[in-house]
Write an enzyme that holds these catalytic residues in place. Sequence first.
Site, PDB file in Angstrom:
ATOM      1  N   GLN B 132      -3.083  -7.023  -2.241  1.00  0.00           N
ATOM      2  CA  GLN B 132      -3.577  -5.595  -2.679  1.00  0.00           C
ATOM      3  C   GLN B 132      -1.656  -5.668  -3.155  1.00  0.00           C
ATOM      4  O   GLN B 132      -0.558  -5.355  -2.326  1.00  0.00           O
ATOM      5  CB  GLN B 132      -3.728  -4.372  -1.739  1.00  0.00           C
ATOM      6  CG  GLN B 132      -3.758  -3.250  -2.151  1.00  0.00           C
ATOM      7  CD  GLN B 132      -3.604  -2.342  -0.977  1.00  0.00           C
ATOM      8  OE1 GLN B 132      -2.950  -2.746   0.677  1.00  0.00           O
ATOM      9  NE2 GLN B 132      -4.116  -1.043  -0.299  1.00  0.00           N
ATOM     10  N   GLY B 133      -1.162  -4.870  -3.986  1.00  0.00           N
ATOM     11  CA  GLY B 133       0.319  -4.796  -4.464  1.00  0.00           C
ATOM     12  C   GLY B 133       0.754  -3.297  -4.589  1.00  0.00           C
ATOM     13  O   GLY B 133       0.780  -2.496  -5.708  1.00  0.00           O
ATOM     14  N   TYR B 134       1.029  -3.241  -3.466  1.00  0.00           N
ATOM     15  CA  TYR B 134       1.312  -1.437  -3.080  1.00  0.00           C
ATOM     16  C   TYR B 134       2.690  -1.276  -2.931  1.00  0.00           C
ATOM     17  O   TYR B 134       3.528  -0.955  -3.811  1.00  0.00           O
ATOM     18  CB  TYR B 134       0.129  -0.304  -2.340  1.00  0.00           C
ATOM     19  CG  TYR B 134      -1.164  -0.173  -2.848  1.00  0.00           C
ATOM     20  CD1 TYR B 134      -2.059  -0.792  -4.457  1.00  0.00           C
ATOM     21  CD2 TYR B 134      -1.609   0.902  -1.971  1.00  0.00           C
ATOM     22  CE1 TYR B 134      -3.288  -0.528  -4.276  1.00  0.00           C
ATOM     23  CE2 TYR B 134      -3.139   1.073  -2.641  1.00  0.00           C
ATOM     24  CZ  TYR B 134      -3.813   0.197  -3.732  1.00  0.00           C
ATOM     25  OH  TYR B 134      -5.374   0.718  -3.836  1.00  0.00           O
ATOM     26  N   SER B 135       3.005  -2.254  -1.463  1.00  0.00           N
ATOM     27  CA  SER B 135       4.550  -1.021  -0.794  1.00  0.00           C
ATOM     28  C   SER B 135       5.230  -1.928  -1.970  1.00  0.00           C
ATOM     29  O   SER B 135       4.929  -3.397  -2.433  1.00  0.00           O
ATOM     30  CB  SER B 135       3.938  -1.793   0.562  1.00  0.00           C
ATOM     31  OG  SER B 135       3.538  -0.602   1.706  1.00  0.00           O
ATOM     32  N   SER B 167      -0.098  -8.288   2.529  1.00  0.00           N
ATOM     33  CA  SER B 167      -0.922  -9.370   2.738  1.00  0.00           C
ATOM     34  C   SER B 167      -1.745 -10.484   1.611  1.00  0.00           C
ATOM     35  O   SER B 167      -2.513 -10.506   0.462  1.00  0.00           O
ATOM     36  CB  SER B 167      -1.615  -8.736   3.603  1.00  0.00           C
ATOM     37  OG  SER B 167      -1.492  -8.411   4.531  1.00  0.00           O
ATOM     38  N   GLU B 250     -13.139   3.564   2.641  1.00  0.00           N
ATOM     39  CA  GLU B 250     -12.301   3.138   3.998  1.00  0.00           C
ATOM     40  C   GLU B 250     -13.077   3.708   5.522  1.00  0.00           C
ATOM     41  O   GLU B 250     -12.752   4.302   6.032  1.00  0.00           O
ATOM     42  CB  GLU B 250     -10.842   2.929   3.980  1.00  0.00           C
ATOM     43  CG  GLU B 250     -10.042   1.572   3.552  1.00  0.00           C
ATOM     44  CD  GLU B 250     -10.943   0.941   4.079  1.00  0.00           C
ATOM     45  OE1 GLU B 250     -10.802   0.244   5.060  1.00  0.00           O
ATOM     46  OE2 GLU B 250     -11.503  -0.324   3.232  1.00  0.00           O
TER      47      GLU B 250
END
Lengths: 378, 398
Positions: B132-135, B167, B250
């Site tokens: 997941q490429g968010y932060s 991660s 979620e």
Amino acid sequence: MHFGLTADQELLAASARDFLAAESPPATVRRIVEDDAGVSPELNAKIAQQGWQGMLVPEEYGGQGLGVLDAAVVLTELGRFLTPTPFLSSAVLATTLLSIAASAAQRRRWLPRLASGEMLATVAWLEESDRLDPAGIALRVRRARDRFRLSGSKLFVLDAQMADLYLLAARTAAGQGRDGVSLFAIPRDATGISLTPLHNFDRTRRLFEMRFDDVVVDRDQLVGREGKAWPHLERMLNVACVAIAAESQGGAERALELAVEYAKVREQFGRPIGSFQAVKHLAAECFAEIEPSRSLLWYAAWAQQGASKEASRAASMAKARLGDVYSRTTNKSVQIHGGIGFTWEHDVHFWFKRAKSNEVLFGGPDFHRERVAALSGW
Amino acid sequence: MDLSFSKEDEKFRREVRAWLRRHLPRRNDALEGGEDLSYDSPERISAAKAWQRTVHDAGYVAIGWPKEFGGQEASIERQSILNEEMVLHRAPGLIGHLGLRMLGPTLIQCGTEAQRRRFLPKILTADELWCQGYSEPGSGSDLASLKTRAELDGDSFVVNGQKVWTSTAQYADWMFCLVRTDPEAPKHRGISYLLIDMKSPGIEVRPLVQMTGRAGFNEVFFTDVRVPRENLVGELHGGWTVANSTLAFERNMLASTTRTQQLMDDLLGLARRRTRNGSKVTRCPATRQKLADLVIRVEAMRYHSLQQLSDEIQGRRGGVSASINKLVTTELNHDICAAALDILGDYGPLMGRTPHAEDRGTWPKDWMFTLGMIIGGGTSQIQKNIISERALGLPRGA
């Protein structure tokens, strides 16, 4: 799979809330709090008309035959409004004790009148030792032929000023253990009884010292078998835990609502204090504790269907948790109110004090955590 | 109140149990890691992929998905039963969980037919793993301020920038990524949701070593990385909406509170067998108080999860329950681990295979890892902001 209230219970909650919002607003609570006797016969009569006093009384004795979860729904609302009324003492505790311990004749004699609200009863358990175990019941009963004679005193008796019948836990045999604990039903006009009010800081709930000076009791006033009352008291203790936890749930919800309403309108530094994270996080922490507590409470109420170990464990979990949560919530609520929250004029202190009195009543969080530990076999 | 499941659902539970008894890997170091499920060697990764394939072959992966995409359209009850049994039997987690829990549901809801056909089957089988490429370094809690830039150039986007705390990026095949496509628009309206092949030229992954000593997350650098336009999910500049739709998936937290219960059981097991200061740990009044308090908090969350499950079955909306779960459960997990370290005394800091390490050193590792979980996925403070604004209606800060 359904975890939650039934449609009937949701209706009961909503109608109880509407009724109490109209009949037990803060002004009414304040009037009763500032009254010497701490009683409103009019309010008690209106509550009796709702049928609440007979909720837990079996239908054959003129009640509604409902369960502990139904009572918890009403208690949550009574706790939300801090309504000073003998619902806990008479409709829940005394009624539970008589329902499980009394003979058929005794039930016929008292339960219909308790159900209608025509009569009130209360339980006299604790003594100077302030112990909730069998050793805490030391008031000695002497047998005099087919009668009993009682002398001694009881402490922390709820609503004794308005009760017509006292359910007294006393010791009919030597020792400190479970055996020998007996229960007596004593009318308020029995000779030799005197009441002394205890000035506790929570004036929404009155507590008394009761002195028994050679009170003579007939055999038919013995409730249940002589010397075998302890299991009944223990089961009532579980119901008391759930009931007080339910009041605390409602009280905590209201104390948080008051703080949030205030934080939205009170301005400092040119904006509502509720826009500051320092304030928002206090409120969010309360909410994040109150929501799961409700689930624990409902489970504990539902688990009181009999005398099981799980009923005791669940009751103590709910009592311990809600004791902490209600006290923390009201503390933060007063802080969010700031100076005005510390005044007698503002209402929030009534919840703050009630939280502490609920926390200690029938055992504080430490007592109930230790009970959970023991029941879990550690 | 009725805490029982239907006969058919209980039958399903028995089937799951029977299957788990037959297929659960024996104690396998490649699949174990306590709370910290980091796959830090090729052996661990291939063992974990094999496990997911085994579960998939049995039909137990993503059972809630629509049948046309490889699911079974299983009820919320059955999804919950399956998750609960997996956790209770201490089954290894699924290595493809980011694809299964985040991207898959997003594609089902917002993706194109071609994207679904291309990506969903390999998510199920763990043939392709996702990160997941968010932060970003400058965009943590304030995610919408992200700066990684994607510019359209013909049929592809050209991506430049940096992601962090990513991660699993060191072995993931693909990344679902938030990028800025319109720097002029208000920050929430200039973001797009891209699917990026991690083998693309111009991507560099640098592992970051966590406080546990393991390389669980990474920095990911993008230099003129070309991404085909067909890998855009949802509308151009509409990525924020797409990302938020995923968060709603979620909600079912029963599995994670089951995990917390299990951690609590482990703590009670530890307390029962250890002595401290010459007497049994469970005889110490202060420890009994602490353990009982933790048990009560765990039980409250367990019933709260059941209530949420029940509400979901009845179609009631979850409100801020996901935030409450995240806030309470992560802090509870950390408190449980901290209590274990208190019980262990001087043995507490002994990690891994050191002589005298208790429970193979999982307690100190989980103690650290669970602190990370309080921060990751929206810090406790962000959850409190969400709760106070959405549930209590308090105003947003300046």
